[in-house]
Motif scaffolding. Structure first.
Motif, PDB file in Angstrom:
ATOM      1  N   ASN A 255       0.822  -1.201   0.000  1.00 31.10           N
ATOM      2  CA  ASN A 255       0.000   0.000   0.000  1.00 31.10           C
ATOM      3  C   ASN A 255       0.859   1.255   0.000  1.00 31.10           C
ATOM      4  O   ASN A 255       0.536   2.247  -0.673  1.00 31.10           O
ATOM      5  N   ARG A 256       1.960   1.231   0.715  1.00 30.49           N
ATOM      6  CA  ARG A 256       2.881   2.371   0.700  1.00 30.49           C
ATOM      7  C   ARG A 256       3.465   2.579  -0.698  1.00 30.49           C
ATOM      8  O   ARG A 256       3.589   3.715  -1.170  1.00 30.49           O
ATOM      9  N   ARG A 257       3.835   1.491  -1.357  1.00 30.82           N
ATOM     10  CA  ARG A 257       4.430   1.620  -2.694  1.00 30.82           C
ATOM     11  C   ARG A 257       3.431   2.192  -3.699  1.00 30.82           C
ATOM     12  O   ARG A 257       3.822   2.910  -4.630  1.00 30.82           O
ATOM     13  N   ARG A 258       2.143   1.872  -3.535  1.00 32.64           N
ATOM     14  CA  ARG A 258       1.130   2.383  -4.469  1.00 32.64           C
ATOM     15  C   ARG A 258       1.002   3.899  -4.417  1.00 32.64           C
ATOM     16  O   ARG A 258       0.491   4.523  -5.355  1.00 32.64           O
ATOM     17  N   HIS A 259       1.469   4.501  -3.336  1.00 30.52           N
ATOM     18  CA  HIS A 259       1.356   5.962  -3.188  1.00 30.52           C
ATOM     19  C   HIS A 259       2.692   6.675  -3.408  1.00 30.52           C
ATOM     20  O   HIS A 259       2.834   7.843  -3.047  1.00 30.52           O
ATOM     21  N   SER A 260       3.660   5.995  -4.022  1.00 28.21           N
ATOM     22  CA  SER A 260       4.984   6.578  -4.216  1.00 28.21           C
ATOM     23  C   SER A 260       5.248   6.841  -5.703  1.00 28.21           C
ATOM     24  O   SER A 260       5.216   5.908  -6.514  1.00 28.21           O
ATOM     25  N   ALA A 261       5.541   8.101  -6.023  1.00 29.84           N
ATOM     26  CA  ALA A 261       5.876   8.441  -7.416  1.00 29.84           C
ATOM     27  C   ALA A 261       7.200   7.815  -7.824  1.00 29.84           C
ATOM     28  O   ALA A 261       7.377   7.417  -8.988  1.00 29.84           O
ATOM     29  N   LEU A 262       8.144   7.711  -6.900  1.00 31.18           N
ATOM     30  CA  LEU A 262       9.436   7.106  -7.231  1.00 31.18           C
ATOM     31  C   LEU A 262       9.285   5.619  -7.536  1.00 31.18           C
ATOM     32  O   LEU A 262       9.936   5.091  -8.440  1.00 31.18           O
ATOM     33  N   VAL A 263       8.439   4.925  -6.791  1.00 31.64           N
ATOM     34  CA  VAL A 263       8.190   3.512  -7.064  1.00 31.64           C
ATOM     35  C   VAL A 263       7.614   3.353  -8.460  1.00 31.64           C
ATOM     36  O   VAL A 263       8.020   2.471  -9.231  1.00 31.64           O
TER      37      VAL A 263
END
Length: 430
Positions: free
Chosen positions: A215-223
């Protein structure tokens, strides 16, 4: 008379560097280690490569040759930083073992069950094998048993997520989060790594970690920029402590702690391999002194303890200053707990020529810990002995007595004069 047998527990960078250094001094050395059970990658700098080369870890060095572009999102800024080298830790660890064998070190694979002192040191392995030695080096990193800690930072955990994506150009990135920070990397063959570092309190249960991280990765532009859609799905998670810890004692007359077993710092403070090498490169000379010159034992132990403590505080303050740069997160518990730890002392103290003094301190000379006059400065409380082959204490004494600089430097080669003049200016002379 046979040489004292030395056991090194742990075959990571600190254990390997110590073992090879001891072999160079002629000691029979046995290294005992479990092999890494999980996939991991680290980003290392050019200075780490130089440290590996200096330690005789050439095979391991060749595994650290995957340059990657690096991005940073910190304090509201998005920066393209200089490259770092991505290091596959499983391949790296295998190369370390090869380097040990090439150096004549005996390598035993096994899990340590018990360590006791009985006519020296006895180490019992899970398979029942018992190894004996006159000297023991504890290099098992954060897994090493710790009777007490002298200094301990905020309780911190890193959650490493791994998955297989599509092959691509190697890249890495780091970004701050409201309640922590994340480092991520993609290798050329598509292996992907994402690690989030958080406060140990308030983590979800083990069963919910993978979904929470996804869930954290889904909200990361860098990811989204570094990885493909596989990054949005839950992945394998490996949790490990990242709490900064300085061991309560790191040395005695028949044993020594090196690397993370002596001092482990927050990963934001710098690369773990560099920190491990920093404390391990001095260890063979300290051990050699304890075994060859027992009358200098107190001096050798003082040397090791002081340098481990100074290294710990230096790296801890580097981490503190990185945390403090993130002003946009001020007021958040994770950041508030780390932006002032371990103290308020600046990483670099302003030069003050009047505060320079000459004192006797332990130094390394001809493979042994010895004592010599050094120059103690605000930034170097343990003292500076030589600069480019020039012994500084006699020079500083003459300058403090009022002699002219040209007269003091007379007879020194021009290159050494240049280095000394530059150092003097940095100390506030003139």
């Amino acid at each position: 008379m046979s040489e004292p047998r030395i056991l090194v527990l742990g075959a990571g960078p600190a254990g390997a560097a110590t073992a090879i250094g001891l072999r160079r001094l002629g000691y029979p050395v046995t290294v005992v280690s479990e092999w890494r059970r999980f996939a991991a990658v680290e980003g290392v700098s050019q200075r780490v490569l130089e440290g590996l080369r200096h330690a005789g870890l050439g095979g391991a060095l060749r595994q650290a040759a995957m340059p990657a572009s690096r991005q940073v999102r910190w304090n509201g800024q998005h920066l393209q930083m200089n490259q770092e080298f991505l290091l596959d830790r499983q391949r790296f660890d295998r190369a370390l073992r090869d380097d040990l064998l090439s150096a004549g070190v005996t390598v035993v694979e096994g899990r340590v069950r018990e360590v006791s002192q009985q006519d020296g040191h006895r180490v019992r392995l899970d398979d029942g094998q018992v190894l004996a030695a006159q000297f023991l080096v504890e290099a098992r990193g954060r897994q090493a048993p710790l009777a007490a800690d002298r200094l301990r930072g905020p309780e911190t955990v890193s959650l490493l997520n791994t998955w297989q994506g599509r092959p691509g150009v190697p890249a890495s990135a780091v970004e701050s989060l409201e309640d922590g920070w994340a480092w991520m990397a993609r290798l050329e063959d598509g292996r992907c790594y994402w690690q989030v570092t958080l406060d140990a309190a308030g983590l979800p249960g083990k069963a919910a970690l993978a979904d929470s991280c996804a869930n954290r990765r889904r909200h990361s532009a860098l990811v989204a920029e570094l990885f493909d859609e596989q990054a949005l799905a839950p992945a394998q998670v490996h949790a490990r402590s990242s709490t900064a810890i300085l061991a309560g004692d790191c040395a005695a007359e028949s044993w020594l702690r090196v690397g993370d077993a002596a001092m482990a710092v927050d990963p934001l403070s710098g690369n773990g391999i560099f920190q491990s090498l920093s404390s391990a490169l001095q260890a063979p000379v300290v051990i050699n002194t304890l075994l060859r010159r027992p009358e200098r034992a107190a001096l050798a132990l003082q040397f090791h303890r002081q340098r481990v403590e100074q290294l710990f505080l230096r790296f801890a303050r580097i981490g503190r200053d990185f945390y403090a740069q993130e002003q946009g997160r001020a007021g958040q518990p994770f950041w508030d707990g780390r932006q002032g730890w371990p103290d308020a002392q600046p990483l670099h103290t302003a030069a003050d020529w009047q505060a320079l003094r000459v004192a006797r301190r332990p130094v390394l000379r001809d493979g042994l810990v010895d004592e010599a006059e050094v120059v103690v400065t605000a930034d170097q409380p343990l003292g500076v002995w030589h600069l480019q082959g020039v012994e500084l204490a006699p020079l500083v004494r003459r300058l403090q007595a009022g002699q002219a600089l040209n007269a003091v430097l007379a007879g020194q080669p021009q290159e050494q004069q240049m280095w000394v003049r530059r150092w003097l200016v940095e100390q506030g002379y003139g």
